[in-house]
Motif scaffolding. Structure first.
Motif, PDB file in Angstrom:
ATOM      1  N   GLN A 176      10.057  -9.414  19.704  1.00  0.00           N
ATOM      2  CA  GLN A 176       8.899  -9.860  20.043  1.00  0.00           C
ATOM      3  C   GLN A 176       7.724  -8.733  19.400  1.00  0.00           C
ATOM      4  O   GLN A 176       6.747  -9.102  18.967  1.00  0.00           O
ATOM      5  N   TYR A 177       7.936  -7.651  19.777  1.00  0.00           N
ATOM      6  CA  TYR A 177       6.980  -6.321  19.371  1.00  0.00           C
ATOM      7  C   TYR A 177       7.009  -6.048  17.976  1.00  0.00           C
ATOM      8  O   TYR A 177       6.290  -4.901  17.692  1.00  0.00           O
ATOM      9  N   GLY A 178       8.064  -6.351  17.319  1.00  0.00           N
ATOM     10  CA  GLY A 178       8.169  -5.973  15.770  1.00  0.00           C
ATOM     11  C   GLY A 178       9.366  -4.741  15.525  1.00  0.00           C
ATOM     12  O   GLY A 178       9.052  -4.014  14.790  1.00  0.00           O
ATOM     13  N   GLY A 179      10.280  -4.587  16.478  1.00  0.00           N
ATOM     14  CA  GLY A 179      11.175  -3.473  16.248  1.00  0.00           C
ATOM     15  C   GLY A 179      11.471  -2.416  17.299  1.00  0.00           C
ATOM     16  O   GLY A 179      10.625  -2.660  18.165  1.00  0.00           O
ATOM     17  N   TRP A 180      11.967  -1.461  16.742  1.00  0.00           N
ATOM     18  CA  TRP A 180      12.063  -0.410  17.694  1.00  0.00           C
ATOM     19  C   TRP A 180      11.190   0.772  17.212  1.00  0.00           C
ATOM     20  O   TRP A 180      10.980   0.877  16.215  1.00  0.00           O
ATOM     21  N   ASN A 181      11.014   1.761  18.273  1.00  0.00           N
ATOM     22  CA  ASN A 181      10.081   2.906  18.133  1.00  0.00           C
ATOM     23  C   ASN A 181       8.501   2.348  17.629  1.00  0.00           C
ATOM     24  O   ASN A 181       7.855   2.933  16.775  1.00  0.00           O
ATOM     25  N   VAL A 182       8.312   1.238  18.375  1.00  0.00           N
ATOM     26  CA  VAL A 182       7.086   0.706  18.241  1.00  0.00           C
ATOM     27  C   VAL A 182       6.367   0.860  19.547  1.00  0.00           C
ATOM     28  O   VAL A 182       6.946   0.786  20.731  1.00  0.00           O
ATOM     29  N   CYS A 231       6.865   0.227  25.179  1.00  0.00           N
ATOM     30  CA  CYS A 231       7.226   1.102  23.925  1.00  0.00           C
ATOM     31  C   CYS A 231       8.779   0.688  24.048  1.00  0.00           C
ATOM     32  O   CYS A 231       9.522   0.756  24.969  1.00  0.00           O
ATOM     33  N   MET A 232       9.325   0.236  22.803  1.00  0.00           N
ATOM     34  CA  MET A 232      10.731   0.125  22.577  1.00  0.00           C
ATOM     35  C   MET A 232      11.426   1.014  21.799  1.00  0.00           C
ATOM     36  O   MET A 232      10.792   1.537  20.748  1.00  0.00           O
ATOM     37  N   LEU A 233      12.185   1.914  22.392  1.00  0.00           N
ATOM     38  CA  LEU A 233      12.893   3.201  21.846  1.00  0.00           C
ATOM     39  C   LEU A 233      14.302   2.919  21.253  1.00  0.00           C
ATOM     40  O   LEU A 233      15.076   2.520  21.987  1.00  0.00           O
ATOM     41  N   ASP A 234      14.566   3.478  20.118  1.00  0.00           N
ATOM     42  CA  ASP A 234      15.712   3.795  19.586  1.00  0.00           C
ATOM     43  C   ASP A 234      16.055   5.222  19.490  1.00  0.00           C
ATOM     44  O   ASP A 234      15.411   5.845  18.626  1.00  0.00           O
ATOM     45  N   LEU A 235      16.748   5.813  20.314  1.00  0.00           N
ATOM     46  CA  LEU A 235      17.134   7.002  20.401  1.00  0.00           C
ATOM     47  C   LEU A 235      18.265   7.695  19.633  1.00  0.00           C
ATOM     48  O   LEU A 235      18.935   8.774  19.723  1.00  0.00           O
TER      49      LEU A 235
END
Length: 467
Positions: free
Chosen positions: A67-73, A100-104
């Motif tokens: 929904q928010y356009g991917g990760w780290n956004v 905040c969607m995080l890809d670590l």
């Protein structure tokens, strides 16, 4: 090296699968001639109960990234949520979110946060394991000044735990590689100038990778094949449970000393789902998805029937190590996510006659001044359809009563909240929750932010009276 320690295997041998199937048969599960694993109802029950927290959070976090356009956004609310939000069951309508969607996986992510001019702000970090962490909140005295927080997991490349980084104020080790980090901000919508200032503060939140903080080019994130999400958790149970759980296993930290972690891993090992393996539909065990979904549907019904008793529990949404399986299951089905009681509680409003609320009828919720919710920050009362847990669509976009959704106290400091298709005569607009007439069940959830837990012990939520 960390890269080698956590490198995911590229294939599973047929011998390994054969041994897995033999092991499964030895534990009571059998492989039919078609290769479909045969389980007893009790075995399916155990598998679904232990899996729900991961299935629910995989569905929520990954649909959020879509929904928010991917990760780290970063996605920042500028207005309260409405009925078009169908990402999560029973969302709130009393605060604004910074999501905040995080890809670590490749490197740490730094949250760059401002000071907030709000009486309530919290930061909630949640991975696929559904244990809720609140590293910062106004209740704890935070958000009075700008700060940065570095977020990493056990598998994060380019960072070792304990390493200090210039320009970083706080450090947080997450249990997963894919996270939602969600700020709840009380926007003071009844104070227009303050509301605008708070929105500007929210829009200043930034995400930086460690490379970007150092003025370097960020590490390429790389492609990743995510299993399909579902409209509901039941879809994942019926369609691709093993694929989802294999992905979850590969991106979650499991504690060798945590009983629930080890019981979950043991439940999936006979199926060939283990941390570090790649999902291969041709080689992994097969299970009857329709039967799994049927079991999940029954469990969902059983858990929802507990809502009146458990929704107000002060033991929900706790960190890892502080939760039992029964409450993890309930909150995953019902919520599926929220804050611990020290930050917020979520009591359900029941009916005076003990019957489920239905949209064929109108209702009134009455609270005197002495009966008002014991909230130190603020409270709200929100209406949902029971089946999906979504807001009920209406032209006024009115879904809750409270300081942000609007409310009007009576002369004595009490309130009457009306649920009706048409606004009853004499009822203030602020206290009317619109209803679409029909034969479907509805429910009402109260939210108390920073509750006075001592008073809460003896406080009884109001009931809804059918008119």
């Amino acid at each position: 090296m960390k890269t080698l320690r956590h490198k995911i295997a590229q294939s599973m041998t047929l011998l390994a699968v054969a041994l897995t199937l033999v092991g499964a048969a030895g534990c009571g599960a059998r492989s039919s001639e078609e290769g479909v694993m045969t389980f007893t109802d009790d075995q399916f029950e155990d598998l679904v109960r232990r899996s729900w927290q991961y299935v629910a959070m995989y569905n929520v976090n990954n649909k959020g990234a879509i929904q928010y356009g991917g990760w780290n956004v970063v996605d920042v609310d500028t207005q309260l949520k409405d009925h078009t939000l169908q990402l999560i069951a029973r969302p709130n309508n009393d605060s604004l979110y910074i999501t905040c969607m995080l890809d670590l996986r490749m490197e740490p992510v730094i949250l760059d946060m401002p000071a907030f001019e709000s009486k309530y702000v919290s930061l909630m970090v949640t991975g696929y394991d559904h244990y809720v962490n609140i590293p910062m909140s106004t209740r704890q005295g935070d958000f009075k000044k700008p700060e940065t927080m570095l977020v990493f997991s056990e598998r994060t490349e380019g960072y070792e735990k304990g390493e200090e980084v210039e320009g970083v104020d706080r450090y947080f080790e997450a249990t997963g590689d894919f996270l939602s980090a969600v700020f709840r901000v009380m926007p003071h919508a009844n104070e227009p100038e303050r509301f605008e200032r708070i929105k500007e503060q929210m829009q200043s939140v930034r995400l930086l990778t460690l490379s970007e903080l150092r003025g370097e080019e960020p590490e390429p994130i790389g492609d990743v094949d995510f299993p399909a999400v579902g409209k509901t958790d039941l879809d994942l149970f019926g369609n691709n449970l093993l694929e989802v759980m294999q992905f979850v296993f590969n991106h979650t930290t499991f504690d060798p000393n945590n009983k629930l972690d080890q019981q979950l891993l043991a439940a999936y090992e006979p199926l060939g789902v283990e941390p570090g393996k790649m999902y291969d539909a041709k080689q992994i065990a097969k299970i009857d998805g329709k039967r799994v979904r049927k079991v999940a549907e029954r469990i969902e019904s059983d858990e929802m029937a507990k809502a009146n008793r458990l929704a107000a529990s002060t033991d929900l949404f706790q960190p890892k190590g502080d939760m039992a399986l029964d409450l993890l299951l309930f909150q995953s089905v019902f919520g599926p996510i929220g804050q611990p009681a020290i930050e917020a509680v979520y009591p359900a409003v029941t009916t005076a006659d003990g019957q489920a609320m239905n949209a064929r009828h109108d209702y009134v919720i009455r609270m005197s001044k002495d009966d008002m919710p014991p909230a130190k920050a603020f409270w709200s009362c929100t209406l949902y359809d029971t089946e999906n847990g979504f807001f009920i669509p209406n032209d006024r976009k009115k879904y809750s009563v409270g300081e942000n959704g609007g409310m009007k106290l009576d002369e004595d400091g009490g309130i009457e909240i009306h649920i009706a298709a048409k606004r009853p005569e004499g009822v203030p607009e602020e206290n009317w929750l619109p209803l679409n007439c029909g034969d479907y069940d509805i429910d009402v959830i109260l939210r108390l932010y920073v509750p006075d837990l001592e008073k809460y012990k003896n406080w009884k939520p109001p009931t809804a009276e059918k008119l």
